[in-house]
Design a protein around this motif. Structure first.
Motif, mmCIF file in Angstrom:
data_model
loop_
_atom_site.group_PDB
_atom_site.id
_atom_site.type_symbol
_atom_site.label_atom_id
_atom_site.label_comp_id
_atom_site.label_asym_id
_atom_site.label_seq_id
_atom_site.Cartn_x
_atom_site.Cartn_y
_atom_site.Cartn_z
ATOM 1 N N PRO A 201 0.830 -1.216 0.000
ATOM 2 C CA PRO A 201 0.000 0.000 0.000
ATOM 3 C C PRO A 201 0.861 1.261 0.000
ATOM 4 O O PRO A 201 1.841 1.350 0.745
ATOM 5 C CB PRO A 201 -0.809 -0.124 1.294
ATOM 6 C CG PRO A 201 -0.712 -1.568 1.684
ATOM 7 C CD PRO A 201 0.611 -2.045 1.195
ATOM 8 N N ARG A 202 0.501 2.217 -0.836
ATOM 9 C CA ARG A 202 1.171 3.520 -0.882
ATOM 10 C C ARG A 202 0.148 4.585 -0.533
ATOM 11 O O ARG A 202 -0.873 4.721 -1.212
ATOM 12 C CB ARG A 202 1.719 3.789 -2.284
ATOM 13 C CG ARG A 202 2.849 2.869 -2.701
ATOM 14 C CD ARG A 202 4.149 3.249 -2.040
ATOM 15 N NE ARG A 202 5.308 2.649 -2.695
ATOM 16 C CZ ARG A 202 6.543 2.877 -2.325
ATOM 17 N NH1 ARG A 202 6.790 3.687 -1.315
ATOM 18 N NH2 ARG A 202 7.549 2.289 -2.942
ATOM 19 N N GLU A 203 0.437 5.326 0.513
ATOM 20 C CA GLU A 203 -0.535 6.318 0.968
ATOM 21 C C GLU A 203 -0.810 7.354 -0.122
ATOM 22 O O GLU A 203 0.099 8.005 -0.632
ATOM 23 C CB GLU A 203 -0.003 7.020 2.223
ATOM 24 C CG GLU A 203 -1.035 7.923 2.885
ATOM 25 C CD GLU A 203 -0.546 8.491 4.208
ATOM 26 O OE1 GLU A 203 -1.223 9.384 4.743
ATOM 27 O OE2 GLU A 203 0.520 8.057 4.688
ATOM 28 N N GLY A 204 -2.073 7.471 -0.486
ATOM 29 C CA GLY A 204 -2.493 8.426 -1.512
ATOM 30 C C GLY A 204 -2.166 7.999 -2.925
ATOM 31 O O GLY A 204 -2.448 8.720 -3.878
ATOM 32 N N GLN A 205 -1.556 6.800 -3.107
ATOM 33 C CA GLN A 205 -1.166 6.346 -4.442
ATOM 34 C C GLN A 205 -1.711 4.960 -4.781
ATOM 35 O O GLN A 205 -1.364 4.385 -5.799
ATOM 36 C CB GLN A 205 0.363 6.313 -4.550
ATOM 37 C CG GLN A 205 1.031 7.648 -4.297
ATOM 38 C CD GLN A 205 2.548 7.551 -4.351
ATOM 39 O OE1 GLN A 205 3.113 6.745 -5.073
ATOM 40 N NE2 GLN A 205 3.227 8.381 -3.568
ATOM 41 N N VAL A 207 -1.887 1.030 -4.587
ATOM 42 C CA VAL A 207 -1.062 -0.133 -4.249
ATOM 43 C C VAL A 207 0.032 -0.321 -5.292
ATOM 44 O O VAL A 207 -0.214 -0.199 -6.489
ATOM 45 C CB VAL A 207 -1.926 -1.417 -4.167
ATOM 46 C CG1 VAL A 207 -1.048 -2.646 -3.990
ATOM 47 C CG2 VAL A 207 -2.916 -1.315 -3.009
ATOM 48 N N LYS A 273 10.449 0.634 6.831
ATOM 49 C CA LYS A 273 9.120 0.222 7.310
ATOM 50 C C LYS A 273 8.334 -0.475 6.201
ATOM 51 O O LYS A 273 7.624 -1.458 6.451
ATOM 52 C CB LYS A 273 8.349 1.429 7.832
ATOM 53 C CG LYS A 273 8.861 1.943 9.176
ATOM 54 C CD LYS A 273 7.973 3.049 9.716
ATOM 55 C CE LYS A 273 8.467 3.496 11.094
ATOM 56 N NZ LYS A 273 7.619 4.581 11.668
ATOM 57 N N GLU A 274 8.450 0.032 4.986
ATOM 58 C CA GLU A 274 7.759 -0.608 3.859
ATOM 59 C C GLU A 274 8.354 -1.986 3.568
ATOM 60 O O GLU A 274 7.620 -2.932 3.260
ATOM 61 C CB GLU A 274 7.830 0.294 2.625
ATOM 62 C CG GLU A 274 6.968 1.545 2.751
ATOM 63 C CD GLU A 274 7.224 2.548 1.640
ATOM 64 O OE1 GLU A 274 6.333 3.383 1.389
ATOM 65 O OE2 GLU A 274 8.320 2.525 1.037
ATOM 66 N N GLU A 321 -4.456 -7.371 3.350
ATOM 67 C CA GLU A 321 -4.973 -6.436 4.352
ATOM 68 C C GLU A 321 -5.460 -7.136 5.607
ATOM 69 O O GLU A 321 -5.696 -6.487 6.638
ATOM 70 C CB GLU A 321 -6.103 -5.605 3.744
ATOM 71 C CG GLU A 321 -5.621 -4.645 2.668
ATOM 72 C CD GLU A 321 -6.767 -3.943 1.939
ATOM 73 O OE1 GLU A 321 -7.918 -4.399 2.119
ATOM 74 O OE2 GLU A 321 -6.510 -2.969 1.226
#
Length: 324
Positions: A201-205, A207, A273-274, A321
């Motif tokens: 998951p990429r925040e605002g982008q 997956v 973290k990713e 998820e």
């Protein structure tokens, strides 16, 4: 969002087993030294078969000349020997042969007595280190810690604490202690399904999809390479991994633990973290984290491996998820 597994799995993955070592950091040193050629020849041991050949011929010569020793034969042919030595000044092996054949062969020595005390058995850690055949660029457990000293500790918790302390000052490292049964379960699936796709998951982008491959460069190590699917599609065999994770197996049998160590190349667009999220996903799908969904995840591995049209990236994201 949906992606055909056939379109992904049908592409040959260029990051093969051999490439795993090539992608890890290397450090090669080359040095040159001046060698005295004459010294090298003089230090060369004359082959026994050469000595035997010339000794037999010289003994025949002794008989034909009617002399009783090699020294007498040398006296008869001293002028000829001097001439040969002069001509062979640049070939010291000739001198070595002359000296070797003039020396009486040593008498056979008595068989050495066997020691009554058997040699100590090698430790399991030393045996594991000898068994491993390490290609260039592949780091072993000994690259980070002293395996013999670490093996003194029998408590897995102590071993994990020492292992984590080794990397505490490296902000781009990953490390973990994996129980032997967990590692064996994961490696069994990894050998059947060495390649898989993981969503990040990429925040605002949305997956981003990442491609992983298991490799087994030595009997004592297993490495997982992560790269973005976009980079692989763009660069093919030249795609560079952003994360590597190696399981060191030297303590697997003796202490029932595998020690994992990884590195994140931050300038390739993935944070530590990713990368940790990808490692957690790896454990989920390869049986490192067991749960009610394990059978469904194993089925996804099988679908991806055979390029099954039923493989769905949307279902993969949904499974990612879930907490277990």
């Amino acid at each position: 969002m949906s992606l055909s597994a056939a379109a992904i799995a049908a592409r040959p993955l260029a990051l093969r087993r051999g490439a795993a070592a090539a992608l890890l950091p290397r450090c090669q040193r080359r040095s040159a030294q001046v060698v005295n050629i004459h010294s090298r020849f003089f230090q060369t041991r004359v082959e026994p078969r050469v000595v035997a050949k010339y000794r037999e011929k010289l003994e025949q010569k002794q008989k034909s000349a009617g002399v009783g020793s090699f020294e007498e034969l040398k006296e008869v042919y001293k002028d000829k020997i001097a001439e040969v030595r002069k001509d062979a000044a640049n070939t010291p092996e000739v001198e070595a042969v002359l000296e070797a054949v003039s020396t009486p062969a040593p008498a056979p020595s008595a068989a050495p007595k066997l020691s009554q005390t058997p040699p100590p058995a090698p430790s399991p850690i030393a045996a594991a280190a000898r068994k491993a055949s390490t290609p260039p660029g592949v780091k072993t457990l000994a690259s980070f810690v002293d395996p013999e000293k670490l093996s003194i500790h029998n408590d897995p918790a102590e071993i994990e604490m020492i292992w984590r302390a080794r990397f505490i000052n490296d902000p781009t490292s990953l490390c973990a202690s994996v129980p032997a049964e967990t590692y064996k379960r994961m490696s069994t699936l990894a050998k059947k399904h060495p390649m898989f796709l993981l969503p990040l998951p990429r925040e605002g982008q949305g997956v981003e999809l990442h491609l992983l491959q298991w490799t087994f460069p030595t009997a004592e190590s297993a490495t997982v390479i992560f790269t973005t699917l976009a980079d692989y599609k763009l660069r093919g065999e030249f795609a560079q991994p952003h994360t590597t994770l190696t399981h060191h197996l030297e303590l697997l049998d003796s202490h029932k633990v595998a020690l994992a160590q990884g590195q994140v190349v931050s300038e390739r667009g993935v944070t530590v973290k990713e990368a940790q999220l990808l490692v957690i996903a790896l454990q989920k799908f390869y049986g490192g984290i067991e749960g009610p969904q394990q059978e469904k995840r194993r089925k996804m591995l099988e679908q991806f491996s055979r390029g099954d049209e039923a493989f769905s990236v949307d279902a993969l994201i949904e499974e990612m998820e879930k907490t277990v």
